[in-house]
Structures are given as structure tokens and as C-alpha cells.
Design an enzyme around this catalytic site. Structure first.
Site, PDB file in Angstrom:
ATOM      1  N   HIS A  59       0.807  -1.233   0.000  1.00  0.00           N
ATOM      2  CA  HIS A  59       0.000   0.000   0.000  1.00  0.00           C
ATOM      3  C   HIS A  59       0.838   1.281   0.000  1.00  0.00           C
ATOM      4  O   HIS A  59       0.299   2.360  -0.285  1.00  0.00           O
ATOM      5  CB  HIS A  59      -0.923   0.045   1.224  1.00  0.00           C
ATOM      6  CG  HIS A  59      -1.926  -1.070   1.265  1.00  0.00           C
ATOM      7  ND1 HIS A  59      -2.818  -1.293   0.247  1.00  0.00           N
ATOM      8  CD2 HIS A  59      -2.174  -2.019   2.202  1.00  0.00           C
ATOM      9  CE1 HIS A  59      -3.580  -2.345   0.558  1.00  0.00           C
ATOM     10  NE2 HIS A  59      -3.201  -2.796   1.736  1.00  0.00           N
ATOM     11  N   ASP A  78      -3.083 -11.018  -1.615  1.00  0.00           N
ATOM     12  CA  ASP A  78      -3.552 -10.427  -0.351  1.00  0.00           C
ATOM     13  C   ASP A  78      -5.035 -10.074  -0.557  1.00  0.00           C
ATOM     14  O   ASP A  78      -5.443  -9.725  -1.670  1.00  0.00           O
ATOM     15  CB  ASP A  78      -2.720  -9.148  -0.141  1.00  0.00           C
ATOM     16  CG  ASP A  78      -2.893  -8.491   1.210  1.00  0.00           C
ATOM     17  OD1 ASP A  78      -1.922  -8.498   1.973  1.00  0.00           O
ATOM     18  OD2 ASP A  78      -3.983  -7.932   1.468  1.00  0.00           O
ATOM     19  N   HIS A  85      -6.492  -7.489   0.262  1.00  0.00           N
ATOM     20  CA  HIS A  85      -6.610  -6.062  -0.072  1.00  0.00           C
ATOM     21  C   HIS A  85      -6.028  -5.771  -1.453  1.00  0.00           C
ATOM     22  O   HIS A  85      -5.140  -6.480  -1.919  1.00  0.00           O
ATOM     23  CB  HIS A  85      -5.883  -5.217   0.983  1.00  0.00           C
ATOM     24  CG  HIS A  85      -6.446  -5.391   2.371  1.00  0.00           C
ATOM     25  ND1 HIS A  85      -5.920  -6.302   3.265  1.00  0.00           N
ATOM     26  CD2 HIS A  85      -7.485  -4.783   2.988  1.00  0.00           C
ATOM     27  CE1 HIS A  85      -6.622  -6.247   4.395  1.00  0.00           C
ATOM     28  NE2 HIS A  85      -7.580  -5.343   4.254  1.00  0.00           N
ATOM     29  N   ASP A 110      -3.931 -12.698   4.571  1.00  0.00           N
ATOM     30  CA  ASP A 110      -5.232 -12.274   5.101  1.00  0.00           C
ATOM     31  C   ASP A 110      -6.377 -12.734   4.203  1.00  0.00           C
ATOM     32  O   ASP A 110      -7.541 -12.504   4.503  1.00  0.00           O
ATOM     33  CB  ASP A 110      -5.270 -10.746   5.315  1.00  0.00           C
ATOM     34  CG  ASP A 110      -4.722  -9.975   4.138  1.00  0.00           C
ATOM     35  OD1 ASP A 110      -4.474 -10.585   3.075  1.00  0.00           O
ATOM     36  OD2 ASP A 110      -4.544  -8.746   4.264  1.00  0.00           O
ATOM     37  N   TYR A 123      -3.388 -11.700   9.689  1.00  0.00           N
ATOM     38  CA  TYR A 123      -3.589 -11.200  11.054  1.00  0.00           C
ATOM     39  C   TYR A 123      -4.054 -12.251  12.051  1.00  0.00           C
ATOM     40  O   TYR A 123      -4.268 -11.936  13.210  1.00  0.00           O
ATOM     41  CB  TYR A 123      -4.551  -9.995  10.987  1.00  0.00           C
ATOM     42  CG  TYR A 123      -4.016  -8.993   9.984  1.00  0.00           C
ATOM     43  CD1 TYR A 123      -2.923  -8.188  10.299  1.00  0.00           C
ATOM     44  CD2 TYR A 123      -4.505  -8.935   8.675  1.00  0.00           C
ATOM     45  CE1 TYR A 123      -2.360  -7.336   9.366  1.00  0.00           C
ATOM     46  CE2 TYR A 123      -3.957  -8.076   7.733  1.00  0.00           C
ATOM     47  CZ  TYR A 123      -2.883  -7.293   8.086  1.00  0.00           C
ATOM     48  OH  TYR A 123      -2.318  -6.461   7.156  1.00  0.00           O
TER      49      TYR A 123
END
Ligand code: V1D
Ligand code: CA
Length: 490
Positions: A155, A190, A192, A278, A317
Site C-alpha cells: 500500500h 492479499d 486487499h 489475510d 492477522y
């Protein structure tokens, strides 16, 4: 008709390198990484790297790899992509000094998601050092696969921290790979969206980015299927938007045909795979329903193309599952597609000749153990991705890919000098022996974008408030603002 429909989507499943030799894997790890702490209640826990390392040790996988301590990335390495003033800020800020830097904290988006913690700059140096080091090793052909589980921080932007990421080690590693490879493929599993990497290479065809992610009311909010790159980069950024509860079968029904087609048309010289965990079932921040095997299938599949591969970490996580997943993904590098019975039989035959019965028995036992102890089972959560949705997404992406120019060629000049790290096992004293301290900064962008655009990047002191990428678009030298959608001629 496109070949993809006829292609065997299980990949190549070769045990050895393209020349028949055994795959060499470099694994970057710094035991200091476990000591960094984002703060109470923050879901990002660098401790997961230690847990992964412990599992790898227990399973004897470290013995099979070349284990390297990353050289910390230097300011100049960061400044190949990041703005000077942002890097300067990261180096300077401490939990004690942050009160005096409130304006800068806001400007660089440092706060709740990306807090200031003790050793922040060193943490960035270690994470980025592993990814750049992996790229250097691949460039030098010192290994076929490089791994840095502390990297994958997708990110981070040119002058902004975002989503637990401060420095974009992926962009830096790709820039390194571009020194020896005409085209680099970036794949992001991922949950995201891989926004920082996509944005950095949005208007170039030298890097193709493909992100699979949850889309819709979810961080970072970008990654629409209609976002496909711009100018020269049009169709070289792909987004696969998914909904909650996706399971292994649905995921692979997109991943394999899309990535097969990407490999067929783009023919990258190197692949960077961000393995954010994740997307696993039961993740504390995630909503997908992938098992470790389903996640690892992406690794197995991308590995099967026998192209230099950089494996990076990312999100994840639920710590025990992250460690299981990344350990299993190392293990899978040494196995092959069990469905391929012919390969399996040949493998056993060869193995029988070269190994004692005792060792063979040990290996078979180990595989049984892997199956049972590293497995993270999916749950019974609803899969909101209907067959029709998946079919529509696949059709759209294959349609984009059909418009791609096959394996675009750049005017590939003589390779710029590569970053050379000291030989492994060399100690701290040798750090400064790395050459090209400044000389090669941004050379990558010279070939990735244009001379004019490069100036923009070489001289980042002019503050860019917006998220911009520079390069050639439709014949003009432009800056493209992803925030406003404006194309600014320069
Ligand atoms: F739950 C939290 C507790 C403390 C601090 C932050 C969080 C948290 C959870 N989810 N923050 C998020 C996401 N942020 C937001 C913000 C609300 N704002 C307006 C934005 O929703 C960020 C999620 C980051 C995910 C990072 C990643 O998994 O993709 C990753 N990849 O590589 C490294 C990390
Ligand atoms: Ca993703």
C-alpha cells in the site's frame, strides 16, 4: 481462438529448474524483525515472521534453502521510488519527536493505521532490504526463487504511508528486476487491493500488475475491474474484484485461467508474488474462505512456469495461520503436483535410486505431517461469489487480455549496473562495499518511463500533493493524477 481454453491450467509442475538442475531458493530473514511493535491493539504483528521462521526450522526446510540476513536498504534505495522529504521524515520521526511533527504526520498519513513506533526506520530498512536483496539474487541468477516474508508492503505510496505500509519494498524490488528483465509480472493475492504497486506502474507496459482482492466497502477502496492501466500501460493493470466467502474452488476458477493467459501473452522475465495471508479463512481482518492449500496453490501454479520468482509476504492477522501458510508455501516449492501421476512415478523411481530407503521413508512421513499440521480448513461461511459473477469476471479479464500486445518489447539498452550486495555471510563491516551508491538511482525509471518523466522522479523535491505517476501517455509526456483522474501535460 485463444489457447487458454485448451491449456492445461495445472501449470508445468516441474520439480527442477528449466535446465534440469534443482531449484535454488534464497530465503531472507532477520531475527530483529520480531522486536518491532506497531502498538497495543494494532493487528500488524511482525512477530508472525518469527513464528514462520520457527516452523520452517522445525520442518527442516531451512536446511534446504540458502538463508540470508538482508542488508538494510539505504536512503538512496528508498529514494528510487519514494520522495526525498518523505524518506527524510521516516528517518527522523520517533515516538518522542512526533509531537513536534504533527503537520508532517498528517501530510504523510502516519497515524492510526501507520503509527510511529520505536525503530520504524530500521524496520523499513530490513523489510525493503530483503526484497531488494531477493531481486539482486535473482538478477545475478544466484537462485531461482527468492523469499522475503517481511516484505510485500503493497500500500505504501511515493510520499505517503498507507495500510500498515511505509516503504513499498515491492516497487523497489521490481525496479531492481527491471534492470535485467524487460517485463516483470506482479501478482497480489492479499485480500486487499495492491494499490501502491499498481499506481507506481500504471502507465507502463514493463510491469504488469494483477491483484485479486475483496472489493466494495473495504480498504483501500480501489481495484475496480474497470481500472486497467493508462496510456502505454493500458491493459497492463488487471483487477479481480471478489466478494466475501470465496473458497478454494471459486478462487482457482479465476486464478488459473487468468494467470495462464497472462503468462502466455505477457511472457515476463520475472514474477513477483505478494502472498498476503489475510485471504485465508478465519483471518482477523479478512472475509475470504481460502484454505492454506488453496492459497498455496497460487504459489505452486506461478512457480510451475519456471520463471525467476520473488515470493513476498503482506497482510495476515491470525498469526498461527500466517505462519502455517508461509511455511507450507516454502514446502510446496520442493514438491510437485501430486495429481500428475507420471511425474510422481518418475520422481519416486529416481529418488529410489539416489536415496536410501530410510531417507525416503522420512520424507514420505514428513509429507503426511505437513498435510495434517499446517492445514487451515475453510469454514462453512457463505460464498457470496455466484457462478454467474465469477464467469462474468473471468470473461471480462480474458477479454482485456485478448487486447494485449503479446510480450511488448522496450528499447532495452545495455543493462544498467546492478545493485551489488556483499556476499552472503559477509558481516556488517562490509556494508559500504556495495557499489552504485547513487549512480543507478532511478535508472530503472529511465527505461520504464521517459527521460522527461524520469526528471520528475529524479527530482522529487518538488512536492507532489496528489498521488501521481509520470510517464508517456498517448504520445505526450504526462503526469496522471489517480485522485482527480486528470492528465497533466508536462
Ligand atoms: F483494526 C485496527 C486496529 C488498529 C489500527 C488499525 C486497524 C485497522 C483495521 N483495518 N485498519 C484497517 C484498515 N484501515 C482502514 C482505515 C479506516 N480509514 C479511513 C482507513 O480501514 C487498513 C487495512 C490495511 C491492510 C493491509 C494489508 O493487509 O493489505 C497489508 N498488506 O501488506 C501489509 C499489510
Ligand atoms: Ca490483492
Amino acid at each position: 481462438m485463444h489457447k487458454v481454453a485448451l491449456m492445461d491450467t495445472s501449470g508445468n509442475s516441474l520439480l527442477s529448474g528449466s535446465d534440469g538442475s534443482k531449484r535454488k531458493v534464497c530465503y531472507f530473514y532477520d531475527s530483529d524483525v520480531e522486536n518491532y511493535y506497531y502498538g497495543l491493539g494494532h493487528p500488524m504483528k511482525p512477530l508472525r515472521m518469527k513464528m514462520t521462521h520457527a516452523l520452517l526450522t522445525q520442518y527442516g526446510l531451512l536446511d534446504r534453502m540458502h538463508v540470508l540476513k538482508p542488508n538494510p536498504a539505504r536512503e538512496n534505495d528508498f529514494c528510487r521510488f519514494h520522495a526525498d522529504d518523505y524518506v527524510y521524515f521516516l528517518r527522523r520521526v520517533t515516538p518522542d519527536s512526533q509531537q513536534e511533527l504533527l503537520k508532517q504526520l498528517k501530510r504523510f498519513n502516519v497515524g492510526e493505521d501507520c503509527p510511529v513506533f520505536d525503530g520504524l526506520y530500521s524496520f523499513c530498512q530490513t523489510c525493503a532490504g530483503g526484497s531488494i536483496g531477493g531481486a539482486v539474487k535473482l538478477n545475478h541468477k544466484h537462485c531461482d526463487i527468492a523469499i522475503n516474508w517481511s516484505g510485500g508492503l503493497h500500500h505504501a505510496k511515493k510520499c505517503e504511508a498507507s495500510g500498515f505500509c511505509y516503504v513499498n519494498d515491492i516497487v523497489l524490488a521490481i525496479l531492481e528486476l527491471l534492470k535485467t528483465h524487460e517485463r516483470v509480472l506482479y501478482v497480489d493475492i492479499d485480500i486487499h487491493h495492491g494499490d501502491g504497486v499498481e499506481e507506481a506502474f500504471y502507465i507502463t507496459d514493463r510491469v504488469m500488475t494483477v491483484s485479486f482482492h475483496k472489493f466494495g466497502d473495504y480498504f483501500p477502496g480501489t481495484g475496480d475491474i474497470r481500472d486497467i492501466g493508462y496510456g502505454k500501460g493500458k491493459y497492463y493493470a488487471l483487477n479481480v474484484p471478489l466478494d466475501d466467502g470465496i473458497d478454494d474452488e471459486s478462487y482457482q476458477s479465476l486464478f488459473k485461467p487468468i494467470m495462464s493467459k497472462v503468462m502466455e501473452v505477457y511472457r515476463p522475465g520475472a514474477i513477483v508474488l505478494q502472498c498476503g495471508a489475510d485471504s485465508l479463512s478465519g483471518d482477523r481482518l479478512g472475509f475470504f474462505n481460502l484454505s492454506v492449500k488453496g492459497h498455496a496453490e497460487c504459489v505452486r501454479f506461478m512457480r510451475s512456469f519456471n520463471v525467476p520468482l520473488l515470493l513476498l509476504g503482506g497482510g495476515g492477522y491470525t498469526l498461527r495461520n500466517v505462519a502455517r501458510c508461509w511455511c507450507y508455501e516454502v514446502y510446496i516449492l520442493y514438491t510437485f503436483d501430486k495429481r500428475n501421476v507420471v511425474h510422481f512415478k518418475i520422481f519416486l523411481l529416481v529418488l529410489g535410486f539416489i536415496m536410501t530407503f530410510d531417507r525416503l521413508w522420512k520424507i514420505l512421513n514428513l509429507s503426511i505431517e505437513y498435510e495434517y499440521t499446517l492445514h487451515v480448513a475453510p469454514s462453512n461461511m457463505e460464498n457470496k461469489n455466484s457462478r454467474e459473477m465469477l464467469d462474468g469476471i473471468r470473461a471480462k479479464l480474458l477479454d482485456y487480455l485478448s487486447k494485449l500486445q503479446h510480450a511488448p518489447s522496450v528499447q532495452f539498452q545495455e543493462h544498467p549496473p546492478e545493485t551489488q550486495f556483499p556476499e552472503e555471510n559477509e558481516d556488517e563491516d562490509n556494508k559500504d562495499e556495495r557499489i552504485n551508491d547513487d549512480s543507478d538511482v532511478n535508472l530503472d525509471y529511465e527505461s520504464a518511463t521517459t527521460e522527461k518523466a524520469q526528471k520528475e522522479i529524479v527530482e522529487p523535491k518538488a512536492k507532489v500533493q496528489d498521488s501521481t505517476v509520470a510517464g508517456e501517455a498517448d504520445g505526450d509526456y504526462c503526469k496522471f493524477s489517480k485522485l482527480t483522474g486528470e492528465l497533466i501535460k508536462i
